[in-house]
Design a protein around this motif. Structure first.
Motif, PDB file in Angstrom:
ATOM      1  N   LEU A 221       1.246  -5.984   5.462  1.00  0.00           N
ATOM      2  CA  LEU A 221       0.638  -4.756   4.938  1.00  0.00           C
ATOM      3  C   LEU A 221       0.597  -3.704   6.047  1.00  0.00           C
ATOM      4  CD1 LEU A 221      -2.289  -6.255   2.860  1.00  0.00           C
ATOM      5  CD2 LEU A 221      -0.204  -5.197   1.990  1.00  0.00           C
ATOM      6  N   PRO A 222       0.859  -2.439   5.707  1.00  0.00           N
ATOM      7  CA  PRO A 222       0.839  -1.385   6.729  1.00  0.00           C
ATOM      8  C   PRO A 222      -0.599  -1.057   7.139  1.00  0.00           C
ATOM      9  CG  PRO A 222       1.186  -0.427   4.569  1.00  0.00           C
ATOM     10  CD  PRO A 222       1.204  -1.923   4.377  1.00  0.00           C
ATOM     11  N   PRO A 223      -0.773  -0.454   8.320  1.00  0.00           N
ATOM     12  CA  PRO A 223      -2.128  -0.106   8.785  1.00  0.00           C
ATOM     13  C   PRO A 223      -2.913   0.736   7.778  1.00  0.00           C
ATOM     14  CG  PRO A 223      -0.549   0.158  10.569  1.00  0.00           C
ATOM     15  CD  PRO A 223       0.255  -0.163   9.333  1.00  0.00           C
ATOM     16  N   ALA A 224      -2.241   1.610   7.048  1.00  0.00           N
ATOM     17  CA  ALA A 224      -2.941   2.485   6.092  1.00  0.00           C
ATOM     18  C   ALA A 224      -3.562   1.709   4.935  1.00  0.00           C
ATOM     19  CB  ALA A 224      -1.972   3.538   5.546  1.00  0.00           C
ATOM     20  N   ALA A 225      -3.108   0.483   4.691  1.00  0.00           N
ATOM     21  CA  ALA A 225      -3.643  -0.302   3.566  1.00  0.00           C
ATOM     22  C   ALA A 225      -5.064  -0.790   3.834  1.00  0.00           C
ATOM     23  CB  ALA A 225      -2.732  -1.498   3.278  1.00  0.00           C
ATOM     24  N   TRP A 226      -5.408  -1.030   5.104  1.00  0.00           N
ATOM     25  CA  TRP A 226      -6.686  -1.684   5.400  1.00  0.00           C
ATOM     26  C   TRP A 226      -7.903  -0.821   5.100  1.00  0.00           C
ATOM     27  CZ3 TRP A 226      -6.149  -6.552   5.223  1.00  0.00           C
ATOM     28  CH2 TRP A 226      -4.909  -7.110   5.558  1.00  0.00           C
ATOM     29  N   PRO A 227      -7.925   0.476   5.451  1.00  0.00           N
ATOM     30  CA  PRO A 227      -9.087   1.287   5.054  1.00  0.00           C
ATOM     31  C   PRO A 227      -9.242   1.356   3.534  1.00  0.00           C
ATOM     32  CG  PRO A 227      -7.771   2.452   6.690  1.00  0.00           C
ATOM     33  CD  PRO A 227      -7.000   1.227   6.300  1.00  0.00           C
ATOM     34  N   ARG A 228      -8.127   1.361   2.819  1.00  0.00           N
ATOM     35  CA  ARG A 228      -8.190   1.388   1.351  1.00  0.00           C
ATOM     36  C   ARG A 228      -8.765   0.084   0.818  1.00  0.00           C
ATOM     37  NH1 ARG A 228      -3.173   4.832  -0.806  1.00  0.00           N
ATOM     38  NH2 ARG A 228      -3.691   3.682  -2.685  1.00  0.00           N
ATOM     39  N   LEU A 229      -8.326  -1.047   1.377  1.00  0.00           N
ATOM     40  CA  LEU A 229      -8.876  -2.341   0.967  1.00  0.00           C
ATOM     41  C   LEU A 229     -10.352  -2.433   1.299  1.00  0.00           C
ATOM     42  CD1 LEU A 229      -5.898  -4.617   1.969  1.00  0.00           C
ATOM     43  CD2 LEU A 229      -6.967  -4.572  -0.305  1.00  0.00           C
ATOM     44  N   ASP A 230     -10.734  -1.954   2.490  1.00  0.00           N
ATOM     45  CA  ASP A 230     -12.156  -1.988   2.875  1.00  0.00           C
ATOM     46  C   ASP A 230     -13.001  -1.198   1.888  1.00  0.00           C
ATOM     47  OD1 ASP A 230     -11.520  -3.523   5.112  1.00  0.00           O
ATOM     48  OD2 ASP A 230     -11.609  -1.837   6.503  1.00  0.00           O
ATOM     49  N   ARG A 231     -12.523  -0.033   1.475  1.00  0.00           N
ATOM     50  CA  ARG A 231     -13.281   0.790   0.511  1.00  0.00           C
ATOM     51  C   ARG A 231     -13.332   0.119  -0.853  1.00  0.00           C
ATOM     52  NH1 ARG A 231     -11.092   5.026   3.388  1.00  0.00           N
ATOM     53  NH2 ARG A 231      -9.358   5.432   1.972  1.00  0.00           N
ATOM     54  N   PHE A 232     -12.214  -0.479  -1.266  1.00  0.00           N
ATOM     55  CA  PHE A 232     -12.158  -1.171  -2.553  1.00  0.00           C
ATOM     56  C   PHE A 232     -13.159  -2.328  -2.583  1.00  0.00           C
ATOM     57  CE2 PHE A 232     -10.396  -4.722  -5.036  1.00  0.00           C
ATOM     58  CZ  PHE A 232     -10.340  -4.145  -6.296  1.00  0.00           C
ATOM     59  N   GLU A 233     -13.188  -3.121  -1.531  1.00  0.00           N
ATOM     60  CA  GLU A 233     -14.074  -4.288  -1.493  1.00  0.00           C
ATOM     61  C   GLU A 233     -15.536  -3.875  -1.361  1.00  0.00           C
ATOM     62  OE1 GLU A 233     -13.300  -7.159  -2.306  1.00  0.00           O
ATOM     63  OE2 GLU A 233     -11.148  -7.308  -2.032  1.00  0.00           O
ATOM     64  N   GLY A 234     -15.810  -2.815  -0.636  1.00  0.00           N
ATOM     65  CA  GLY A 234     -17.164  -2.278  -0.591  1.00  0.00           C
ATOM     66  C   GLY A 234     -18.126  -3.093   0.251  1.00  0.00           C
ATOM     67  N   GLU A 235     -19.408  -2.806   0.046  1.00  0.00           N
ATOM     68  CA  GLU A 235     -20.470  -3.340   0.893  1.00  0.00           C
ATOM     69  C   GLU A 235     -20.780  -4.812   0.644  1.00  0.00           C
ATOM     70  OE1 GLU A 235     -22.013  -1.663   3.430  1.00  0.00           O
ATOM     71  OE2 GLU A 235     -20.372  -0.286   3.001  1.00  0.00           O
ATOM     72  N   GLU A 236     -20.308  -5.370  -0.486  1.00  0.00           N
ATOM     73  CA  GLU A 236     -20.618  -6.767  -0.780  1.00  0.00           C
ATOM     74  C   GLU A 236     -19.799  -7.737   0.075  1.00  0.00           C
ATOM     75  OE1 GLU A 236     -21.618  -6.926  -5.489  1.00  0.00           O
ATOM     76  OE2 GLU A 236     -19.536  -6.527  -4.959  1.00  0.00           O
ATOM     77  N   TYR A 237     -18.730  -7.238   0.676  1.00  0.00           N
ATOM     78  CA  TYR A 237     -17.782  -8.107   1.368  1.00  0.00           C
ATOM     79  C   TYR A 237     -17.645  -7.743   2.833  1.00  0.00           C
ATOM     80  CZ  TYR A 237     -16.494  -9.357  -3.358  1.00  0.00           C
ATOM     81  OH  TYR A 237     -16.536  -9.787  -4.654  1.00  0.00           O
ATOM     82  N   GLU A 238     -17.275  -8.749   3.616  1.00  0.00           N
ATOM     83  CA  GLU A 238     -17.031  -8.590   5.046  1.00  0.00           C
ATOM     84  C   GLU A 238     -15.613  -9.086   5.308  1.00  0.00           C
ATOM     85  OE1 GLU A 238     -18.628 -11.039   8.950  1.00  0.00           O
ATOM     86  OE2 GLU A 238     -19.754 -11.110   7.083  1.00  0.00           O
ATOM     87  N   ARG A 239     -14.797  -8.271   5.994  1.00  0.00           N
ATOM     88  CA  ARG A 239     -13.415  -8.668   6.281  1.00  0.00           C
ATOM     89  C   ARG A 239     -13.399  -9.581   7.494  1.00  0.00           C
ATOM     90  NH1 ARG A 239      -8.784  -5.403   8.613  1.00  0.00           N
ATOM     91  NH2 ARG A 239      -9.986  -3.516   8.214  1.00  0.00           N
ATOM     92  N   ARG A 240     -12.727 -10.723   7.348  1.00  0.00           N
ATOM     93  CA  ARG A 240     -12.718 -11.734   8.391  1.00  0.00           C
ATOM     94  C   ARG A 240     -11.321 -12.351   8.499  1.00  0.00           C
ATOM     95  NH1 ARG A 240     -17.273 -16.022   7.354  1.00  0.00           N
ATOM     96  NH2 ARG A 240     -18.651 -14.207   7.364  1.00  0.00           N
ATOM     97  N   VAL A 241     -10.927 -12.755   9.710  1.00  0.00           N
ATOM     98  CA  VAL A 241      -9.648 -13.437   9.909  1.00  0.00           C
ATOM     99  C   VAL A 241      -9.820 -14.930   9.606  1.00  0.00           C
ATOM    100  CG1 VAL A 241      -7.850 -14.053  11.579  1.00  0.00           C
ATOM    101  CG2 VAL A 241      -8.859 -11.765  11.620  1.00  0.00           C
TER     102      VAL A 241
END
Length: 145
Positions: free
Chosen positions: A68-88
């Motif tokens: 996924l390109p770098p621009a996809a991650w802010p969009r995914l973060d906004r889509f997932e919202g406050e209920e989720y935490e991004r983790r490796v």
């Protein structure tokens, strides 16, 4: 993958549907099935989508989107919202290969919002997807800005 941040995203809910994922990220990414050990997926009460939490002895089957390109991650973060935490996490591909990927974990402090049992993807496709897409008006507002 030796770089610090993976470019892959492990999805286990509405984003397993390629049309929803491409609407959110703005790209059509190569993808394959993958499994994440040590987690379980439950329906979020009153919602069409699931949440995933750490749970020893369980595993979640999902879809891994690659490169996924770098621009996809802010969009995914906004889509997932406050209920989720991004983790490796490390997921297993069908051939047993392990891959590092980002995924979205349901926040532990919100665990009371998770229902019993596993979230049913086939049922989502059959009954919930149309409602989810029509109720989710934010796809067009996800563009980085």
């Amino acid at each position: 993958m030796h770089n610090t941040d993976p470019t892959a995203c492990f999805t286990y809910g509405s984003l397993m549907s390629e049309d929803i994922m491409s609407a959110v990220t703005g790209v059509r990414a190569a993808h394959c099935s993958a499994t994440l050990d040590g987690y379980c997926r439950h329906p979020v009460i009153g919602a069409e989508y699931p949440g995933m939490v750490a749970r020893a002895g369980h595993q979640v089957h999902g879809v891994l989107y690659l490169d996924l390109p770098p621009a996809a991650w802010p969009r995914l973060d906004r889509f997932e919202g406050e209920e989720y935490e991004r983790r490796v996490v490390e997921v297993a591909l069908a051939d047993g290969t392990l891959a590092r990927a980002w995924t979205y974990i349901f926040r532990a402090e919100l665990a009371a919002r998770l229902g019993e049992g596993d979230w049913d993807y086939a049922r989502f496709l059959r009954e919930g997807k149309r409602r989810f897409v029509s109720g989710y008006v934010g796809f067009d507002s996800l563009r980085a800005g």
